[in-house]
Design a protein around this motif. Structure first.
Motif, short mmCIF file in Angstrom:
data_model
loop_
_atom_site.label_atom_id
_atom_site.label_comp_id
_atom_site.label_asym_id
_atom_site.label_seq_id
_atom_site.Cartn_x
_atom_site.Cartn_y
_atom_site.Cartn_z
N UNK A 44 0.81 -1.22 0.00
CA UNK A 44 0.00 0.00 0.00
C UNK A 44 0.85 1.27 0.00
N UNK A 45 2.00 1.24 0.66
CA UNK A 45 2.80 2.45 0.75
C UNK A 45 3.29 2.93 -0.61
N UNK A 46 3.34 2.01 -1.59
CA UNK A 46 3.78 2.39 -2.94
C UNK A 46 2.76 3.26 -3.66
N UNK A 47 1.49 3.13 -3.25
CA UNK A 47 0.42 3.83 -3.99
C UNK A 47 -0.43 4.71 -3.08
N UNK A 48 -0.14 4.76 -1.79
CA UNK A 48 -0.98 5.48 -0.84
C UNK A 48 -1.17 6.94 -1.24
N UNK A 49 -0.09 7.61 -1.58
CA UNK A 49 -0.17 9.04 -1.90
C UNK A 49 -1.03 9.29 -3.14
N UNK A 50 -0.85 8.47 -4.16
CA UNK A 50 -1.62 8.68 -5.39
C UNK A 50 -3.07 8.23 -5.22
N UNK A 51 -3.32 7.25 -4.34
CA UNK A 51 -4.70 6.85 -4.08
C UNK A 51 -5.48 7.95 -3.38
N UNK A 52 -4.77 8.83 -2.68
CA UNK A 52 -5.42 10.00 -2.09
C UNK A 52 -5.98 10.89 -3.20
N UNK A 53 -5.22 11.06 -4.29
CA UNK A 53 -5.71 11.84 -5.43
C UNK A 53 -6.91 11.16 -6.09
N UNK A 54 -6.83 9.83 -6.21
CA UNK A 54 -7.92 9.07 -6.82
C UNK A 54 -9.21 9.26 -6.04
N UNK A 55 -9.10 9.25 -4.72
CA UNK A 55 -10.29 9.40 -3.88
C UNK A 55 -10.94 10.77 -4.08
N UNK A 56 -10.12 11.80 -4.27
CA UNK A 56 -10.66 13.13 -4.57
C UNK A 56 -11.34 13.13 -5.93
#
Length: 432
Positions: free
Chosen positions: A122-134
């Motif tokens: 998850x740490x590999x994609x956590x930051x970009x998944x924050x953008x996806x959620x927005x």
């Protein structure tokens, strides 16, 4: 001698493993998270997939919510399952609840142990998944009409606008146009009712741009394909068929959706876009294609609900629709399994045997690699392939596998036309 296009049996209907039905994608969720497709139906107050399709096509009123808050809550609940063990909420023990990652506000876990074990991925994609959620929430503004924002006329020729940087450099400052959406009533309603804090304005502007880029990516990719095959819309009208079109491209579609081509080719002789696919959604664009081209300097959009080879027999052969100068396919997905390539086979052979310039896009380099192998097996003449300079800037999450590497719409392309030259065919035979 080009091979005959195989006819499908009269009784043929797209199955769950066919690219010609989004039922495949809908129920394939269950291969990773058993029962997820049923959860989605329950949260949307629908009893089965057919009712879901009827609602998407505007034929039934199955999805009803008392207010925006309930709507956004139900949408979010369709993403609720443990990203570590795939457990669904209804299978949790009494007193146990799914907890959302506090960093990305996107993925859920049933226990701290599941989250700890999954952290390496998850740490590999956590930051970009924050953008996806927005983006998942802000995308609602496409349906309210707040997006896409208006664009400016081009001050460079199409040949000089080679990528997003070139396009943006001629659009002036987008901030005032984005701020109009940012300060609008629908944006306020969204964050008043969403189950998460409102991001700051800078993050929301970036989200608006990412969603705008996905919308424009399809249009600019069509323009790129026109140039790639050296078609000249200033010399004569150009007809483009979009094959395998689904609800992704047609739900909420407007007659003006491809008007950026007017900026790309100002003063053109006329451009016709015909969207063809069995998952086309009814709406303003559901109108007959042109037999002979109409007014100059305009883009005419129509849609036809059918498999492409059926459309060809019913409309093109009978001269009820113009033959295409170009065929474009967005994410055909025929690489995924045997059922998909079998479903696409009549269309691919038709494109090959009629020597039609064709331009297909893919989500990733790996998908491009597998697609090229299939096209070469069909003895297609591959003209070019590679990264698309107008790839969408909006990251896409695999719903049932949220920690998989994210992909981008139209990130790669392949262009092909006709059969492999004879010398290449002989070379392949010798290699075999």
């Amino acid at each position: 001698m080009a091979s005959q296009i195989p006819a499908l049996p009269q009784s043929y209907t797209p199955g769950t493993d066919s690219v010609f039905s989004d039922q495949s994608a809908f129920h394939s969720l269950d291969s990773n998270v058993p029962g997820l497709s049923k959860v989605i139906l329950n949260k949307l107050n629908l009893k089965d997939y057919e009712e879901y399709r009827a609602v998407v096509e505007g034929k039934a009123r199955g999805i009803s919510f008392r207010n925006y808050k309930e709507m956004f809550q139900r949408m979010e609940e369709t993403f609720k399952f443990c990203a570590g063990c795939n457990e669904l909420p209804e299978h949790l023990t009494e007193g146990q609840t799914l907890k959302r990652c506090v960093k990305c506000l996107n993925v859920y876990y049933c226990t701290k142990d599941c989250q700890r074990k999954d952290w390496a991925q998850h740490k590999k994609v956590c930051k970009i998944l924050w953008l996806v959620a927005i983006d998942r929430l802000v995308e609602w503004l496409m349906f309210t009409g707040d997006l896409p924002i208006p664009t400016e006329k081009w001050t460079k020729s199409a040949g000089e606008v080679k990528n997003w940087d070139d396009w943006l450099s001629k659009q002036g400052d987008l901030t005032p146009r984005l701020n109009t959406v940012l300060s609008g009533a629908n944006m306020a309603a969204l964050w008043k009712n969403a189950s998460r804090p409102r991001p700051d304005d800078a993050d929301l502007r970036q989200s608006l741009w990412r969603i705008q880029s996905e919308f424009l990516s399809r249009v600019l990719t069509v323009g790129l394909a026109v140039q790639h095959f050296k078609l000249d819309p200033y010399d004569k009208p150009v007809t483009v068929h979009l094959v395998g079109t689904s609800h992704n491209e047609t739900m909420g579609a407007r007659l003006t959706d491809f008007d950026e081509l007017n900026h790309m080719f100002p003063g053109h002789q006329g451009i016709e876009i015909v969207m063809v696919g069995p998952e086309v959604v009814d709406g303003p664009i559901m109108r007959p294609p042109l037999r002979a081209f109409g007014p100059k300097h305009r883009v005419y959009i129509s849609a036809y609900k059918a498999l492409y080879h059926q459309f060809w027999e019913d409309m093109v052969v009978k001269q009820e629709a113009a033959k295409p100068d170009l065929v474009v396919g967005f994410h055909p997905g025929f690489h995924a399994n045997q059922g998909l390539i079998e479903g696409w086979l009549p269309t691919l052979l038709l494109l090959r045997d009629y020597n039609i310039p064709s331009f297909f896009t893919m989500f990733s380099e790996m998908e491009l690699k597998y697609s090229l192998e299939i096209l070469l097996e069909l003895e297609m003449h591959i003209r070019d392939s590679g990264p698309n300079p107008f790839t969408s800037q909006k990251p896409e999450q695999v719903q049932a596998c949220p920690n998989k590497p994210l992909v981008y719409c139209n990130s790669h392309y392949v262009s092909f036309q006709g059969l492999l030259p004879q010398e290449d065919l002989e070379g392949r035979g010798a290699d075999a």
